[in-house]
Design a protein around this motif. Structure first.
Motif, PDB file in Angstrom:
ATOM      1  N   GLY A  81       0.823  -1.205   0.000  1.00 51.77           N
ATOM      2  CA  GLY A  81       0.000   0.000   0.000  1.00 51.77           C
ATOM      3  C   GLY A  81       0.853   1.248   0.000  1.00 51.77           C
ATOM      4  N   GLU A  82       0.614   2.107   0.968  1.00 52.70           N
ATOM      5  CA  GLU A  82       1.358   3.367   1.075  1.00 52.70           C
ATOM      6  C   GLU A  82       2.650   3.209   1.872  1.00 52.70           C
ATOM      7  OE1 GLU A  82      -1.786   5.239   3.129  1.00 52.70           O
ATOM      8  OE2 GLU A  82      -2.649   6.182   1.356  1.00 52.70           O
ATOM      9  N   LEU A  83       2.883   2.014   2.411  1.00 53.70           N
ATOM     10  CA  LEU A  83       4.040   1.776   3.275  1.00 53.70           C
ATOM     11  C   LEU A  83       5.221   1.227   2.487  1.00 53.70           C
ATOM     12  CD1 LEU A  83       2.274   0.002   6.290  1.00 53.70           C
ATOM     13  CD2 LEU A  83       2.816   2.435   6.065  1.00 53.70           C
ATOM     14  N   ILE A  84       6.415   1.773   2.746  1.00 54.10           N
ATOM     15  CA  ILE A  84       7.650   1.257   2.161  1.00 54.10           C
ATOM     16  C   ILE A  84       8.642   1.023   3.292  1.00 54.10           C
ATOM     17  CG2 ILE A  84       9.581   1.680   0.611  1.00 54.10           C
ATOM     18  CD1 ILE A  84       7.792   3.509  -1.016  1.00 54.10           C
ATOM     19  N   LEU A  85       9.041  -0.243   3.476  1.00 51.68           N
ATOM     20  CA  LEU A  85      10.018  -0.607   4.492  1.00 51.68           C
ATOM     21  C   LEU A  85      11.340  -0.883   3.795  1.00 51.68           C
ATOM     22  CD1 LEU A  85       9.976  -1.160   7.638  1.00 51.68           C
ATOM     23  CD2 LEU A  85       9.993  -3.581   7.028  1.00 51.68           C
ATOM     24  N   ASN A  86      12.353  -0.090   4.102  1.00 46.48           N
ATOM     25  CA  ASN A  86      13.678  -0.273   3.517  1.00 46.48           C
ATOM     26  C   ASN A  86      14.504  -1.151   4.442  1.00 46.48           C
ATOM     27  OD1 ASN A  86      16.543   0.207   2.845  1.00 46.48           O
ATOM     28  ND2 ASN A  86      15.697   1.670   1.367  1.00 46.48           N
ATOM     29  N   ASN A 115      -9.782   1.464  13.301  1.00 43.51           N
ATOM     30  CA  ASN A 115     -10.233   0.705  12.130  1.00 43.51           C
ATOM     31  C   ASN A 115      -9.035   0.526  11.198  1.00 43.51           C
ATOM     32  OD1 ASN A 115     -13.295   0.583  12.534  1.00 43.51           O
ATOM     33  ND2 ASN A 115     -12.871   2.775  12.749  1.00 43.51           N
ATOM     34  N   PRO A 116      -8.096  -0.344  11.588  1.00 45.28           N
ATOM     35  CA  PRO A 116      -6.822  -0.441  10.868  1.00 45.28           C
ATOM     36  C   PRO A 116      -6.964  -0.959   9.440  1.00 45.28           C
ATOM     37  CG  PRO A 116      -7.019  -2.199  12.500  1.00 45.28           C
ATOM     38  CD  PRO A 116      -8.158  -1.260  12.744  1.00 45.28           C
ATOM     39  N   ARG A 117      -6.220  -0.328   8.564  1.00 45.00           N
ATOM     40  CA  ARG A 117      -6.159  -0.752   7.162  1.00 45.00           C
ATOM     41  C   ARG A 117      -5.106  -1.841   6.974  1.00 45.00           C
ATOM     42  NH1 ARG A 117      -3.989  -2.351   3.143  1.00 45.00           N
ATOM     43  NH2 ARG A 117      -3.513  -1.293   1.174  1.00 45.00           N
ATOM     44  N   TYR A 118      -4.034  -1.781   7.757  1.00 44.90           N
ATOM     45  CA  TYR A 118      -2.903  -2.673   7.544  1.00 44.90           C
ATOM     46  C   TYR A 118      -2.851  -3.828   8.544  1.00 44.90           C
ATOM     47  CZ  TYR A 118      -1.234   0.876   4.309  1.00 44.90           C
ATOM     48  OH  TYR A 118      -1.126   1.756   3.264  1.00 44.90           O
ATOM     49  N   ILE A 119      -2.578  -3.546   9.794  1.00 46.74           N
ATOM     50  CA  ILE A 119      -2.377  -4.612  10.783  1.00 46.74           C
ATOM     51  C   ILE A 119      -3.727  -5.071  11.322  1.00 46.74           C
ATOM     52  CG2 ILE A 119      -1.304  -5.269  12.948  1.00 46.74           C
ATOM     53  CD1 ILE A 119       0.852  -3.209  12.440  1.00 46.74           C
ATOM     54  N   LYS A 120      -4.058  -6.324  11.035  1.00 50.52           N
ATOM     55  CA  LYS A 120      -5.340  -6.881  11.424  1.00 50.52           C
ATOM     56  C   LYS A 120      -5.175  -7.855  12.586  1.00 50.52           C
ATOM     57  CE  LYS A 120      -7.698  -5.084   7.898  1.00 50.52           C
ATOM     58  NZ  LYS A 120      -8.835  -4.150   8.054  1.00 50.52           N
ATOM     59  N   ASN A 121      -6.105  -7.791  13.525  1.00 49.65           N
ATOM     60  CA  ASN A 121      -6.144  -8.729  14.642  1.00 49.65           C
ATOM     61  C   ASN A 121      -7.043  -9.898  14.264  1.00 49.65           C
ATOM     62  OD1 ASN A 121      -6.063  -9.941  17.165  1.00 49.65           O
ATOM     63  ND2 ASN A 121      -7.709  -8.666  17.983  1.00 49.65           N
ATOM     64  N   ILE A 122      -6.499 -11.116  14.258  1.00 47.74           N
ATOM     65  CA  ILE A 122      -7.277 -12.313  13.989  1.00 47.74           C
ATOM     66  C   ILE A 122      -7.600 -12.939  15.332  1.00 47.74           C
ATOM     67  CG2 ILE A 122      -7.392 -14.483  12.718  1.00 47.74           C
ATOM     68  CD1 ILE A 122      -7.033 -11.903  11.015  1.00 47.74           C
ATOM     69  N   LEU A 137      11.125   3.344   7.563  1.00 49.69           N
ATOM     70  CA  LEU A 137       9.752   3.172   7.112  1.00 49.69           C
ATOM     71  C   LEU A 137       9.230   4.513   6.619  1.00 49.69           C
ATOM     72  CD1 LEU A 137       7.061   1.474   6.980  1.00 49.69           C
ATOM     73  CD2 LEU A 137       6.577   2.385   9.258  1.00 49.69           C
ATOM     74  N   THR A 138       8.596   4.502   5.441  1.00 54.78           N
ATOM     75  CA  THR A 138       7.952   5.711   4.943  1.00 54.78           C
ATOM     76  C   THR A 138       6.507   5.404   4.571  1.00 54.78           C
ATOM     77  OG1 THR A 138       8.703   5.295   2.664  1.00 54.78           O
ATOM     78  CG2 THR A 138      10.092   6.701   4.052  1.00 54.78           C
ATOM     79  N   LYS A 139       5.666   6.415   4.662  1.00 55.78           N
ATOM     80  CA  LYS A 139       4.270   6.322   4.226  1.00 55.78           C
ATOM     81  C   LYS A 139       3.983   7.555   3.385  1.00 55.78           C
ATOM     82  CE  LYS A 139      -0.521   5.947   5.823  1.00 55.78           C
ATOM     83  NZ  LYS A 139      -1.430   5.898   7.002  1.00 55.78           N
ATOM     84  N   ASN A 140       3.600   7.323   2.141  1.00 55.87           N
ATOM     85  CA  ASN A 140       3.373   8.431   1.199  1.00 55.87           C
ATOM     86  C   ASN A 140       4.589   9.353   1.103  1.00 55.87           C
ATOM     87  OD1 ASN A 140       0.749   7.668   0.457  1.00 55.87           O
ATOM     88  ND2 ASN A 140      -0.126   8.686   2.253  1.00 55.87           N
ATOM     89  N   GLY A 141       5.776   8.755   1.190  1.00 57.35           N
ATOM     90  CA  GLY A 141       7.009   9.519   1.050  1.00 57.35           C
ATOM     91  C   GLY A 141       7.527  10.169   2.311  1.00 57.35           C
ATOM     92  N   ALA A 142       6.727  10.170   3.378  1.00 56.18           N
ATOM     93  CA  ALA A 142       7.154  10.780   4.650  1.00 56.18           C
ATOM     94  C   ALA A 142       7.682   9.702   5.582  1.00 56.18           C
ATOM     95  CB  ALA A 142       5.988  11.519   5.299  1.00 56.18           C
ATOM     96  N   GLU A 143       8.857   9.953   6.174  1.00 55.73           N
ATOM     97  CA  GLU A 143       9.439   8.942   7.069  1.00 55.73           C
ATOM     98  C   GLU A 143       8.665   8.872   8.379  1.00 55.73           C
ATOM     99  OE1 GLU A 143      13.668   7.518   9.099  1.00 55.73           O
ATOM    100  OE2 GLU A 143      13.622   9.303   7.807  1.00 55.73           O
ATOM    101  N   LYS A 185       1.038   4.837  14.512  1.00 56.47           N
ATOM    102  CA  LYS A 185       1.995   5.482  13.621  1.00 56.47           C
ATOM    103  C   LYS A 185       1.658   5.290  12.142  1.00 56.47           C
ATOM    104  CE  LYS A 185       5.922   5.193  16.823  1.00 56.47           C
ATOM    105  NZ  LYS A 185       7.300   4.716  17.034  1.00 56.47           N
ATOM    106  N   ILE A 186       1.117   4.109  11.781  1.00 60.27           N
ATOM    107  CA  ILE A 186       0.971   3.814  10.354  1.00 60.27           C
ATOM    108  C   ILE A 186      -0.468   3.880   9.855  1.00 60.27           C
ATOM    109  CG2 ILE A 186       3.020   2.345  10.435  1.00 60.27           C
ATOM    110  CD1 ILE A 186       1.158  -0.085  10.124  1.00 60.27           C
ATOM    111  N   GLU A 187      -1.434   3.808  10.769  1.00 61.50           N
ATOM    112  CA  GLU A 187      -2.825   3.779  10.353  1.00 61.50           C
ATOM    113  C   GLU A 187      -3.435   5.183  10.340  1.00 61.50           C
ATOM    114  OE1 GLU A 187      -4.058   1.091   9.251  1.00 61.50           O
ATOM    115  OE2 GLU A 187      -3.133  -0.616  10.267  1.00 61.50           O
ATOM    116  N   SER A 188      -4.302   5.434   9.376  1.00 59.13           N
ATOM    117  CA  SER A 188      -5.045   6.698   9.370  1.00 59.13           C
ATOM    118  C   SER A 188      -6.063   6.721  10.491  1.00 59.13           C
ATOM    119  CB  SER A 188      -5.753   6.882   8.018  1.00 59.13           C
ATOM    120  OG  SER A 188      -4.819   6.941   6.964  1.00 59.13           O
TER     121      SER A 188
END
Length: 232
Positions: free
Chosen positions: A139-144, A216-223, A150-156, A209-212
């Motif tokens: 998605g919008e996350l880039i992990l180097n 209601n997380p878009r990325y990290i889901k609790n199962i 870690l960046t999201k939409n280009g912002a560290e 830090k990473i969710e908008s």
């Protein structure tokens, strides 16, 4: 590599003991007796790991950890007389990577320092997965995985070493569910007391830090009843 270790501790006897053992193990050691001086060194010097007391003059250890995480991503080991679970969880939640209580064994401190340095600076050794430009993109996350950023939409986004390890584990296998024990072992190499609560705290902090919307997380889901996964 000749790592530089910072000791932030106002008990001179403890400083002398730690400095003796760390230097005997081949580390370069810097020492300060207050949190403010420690923060100045962390900002301006190449510090590879910090050993931090909680009760210090000018700036306590908790505040030092918070401010450090705003500017640097280094392993932090708390060494404190505070031994309640709430103290440990607070320290880890603020960004510490390990927590030891006083009185302590100098040999255990050395072992923990070595373990934290190895986990942080050699995190990707032996990794059979190769990513283009050393980046994992979801998605919008880039992990180097080379720069450990870690960046999201280009912002560290500033994350702690433990948060990085959790995120790297999840992002390398999107859709796979990891239990809390698996996450703890990947992060720390072993299970420890109260690890389930600690993992919950780390996940909560990562979501902030990473969710908008962390509720209601878009990325990290609790199962429920199993663990966590990251969505593609």
């Amino acid at each position: 590599m000749n790592y530089t270790i910072l000791i932030a501790e106002d008990d001179n006897d403890i400083v002398k003991l730690l400095k003796l053992y760390l230097e005997s193990s081949g580390y370069r050691v810097l020492t300060v007796d207050n949190g403010l001086s420690a923060f100045e060194l962390i900002k301006n010097e190449q510090i590879d790991l910090a050993v931090v007391d909680i009760m210090m003059p000018k700036m306590d250890g908790y505040e030092l950890i918070k401010k450090t995480r705003e500017v640097k991503n280094i392993p932090i080991l708390i060494l404190s007389a505070k031994n309640q679970d709430t103290d440990k969880i607070l320290g880890l939640n603020l960004g510490a990577d390990d927590y030891m209580t006083k009185p302590f064994s100098p040999l255990e401190i050395i072992a923990r320092v070595k373990a934290n340095l190895r986990r942080f600076y050699n995190l990707n050794n032996g990794d059979s997965i190769v990513y283009k430009n050393a980046e994992i993109v979801i998605g919008e996350l880039i992990l180097n995985t080379e720069k450990l950023t870690l960046t999201k939409n280009g912002a560290e986004i500033i994350i702690t070493p433990n948060e990085y390890k959790i995120l790297a584990l999840l992002m390398k296998s999107p859709g796979r569910v990891y239990t809390k024990s698996q996450i703890c072992e990947a992060m720390n190499g072993e299970l420890y007391d109260n690890y389930e609560n600690v993992i919950t705290v780390h996940i909560s902090h990562l979501r902030e830090k990473i969710e908008s919307d962390s509720r209601n997380p878009r990325y990290i889901k609790n199962i429920r009843g199993l663990g966590y996964k990251i969505e593609e």
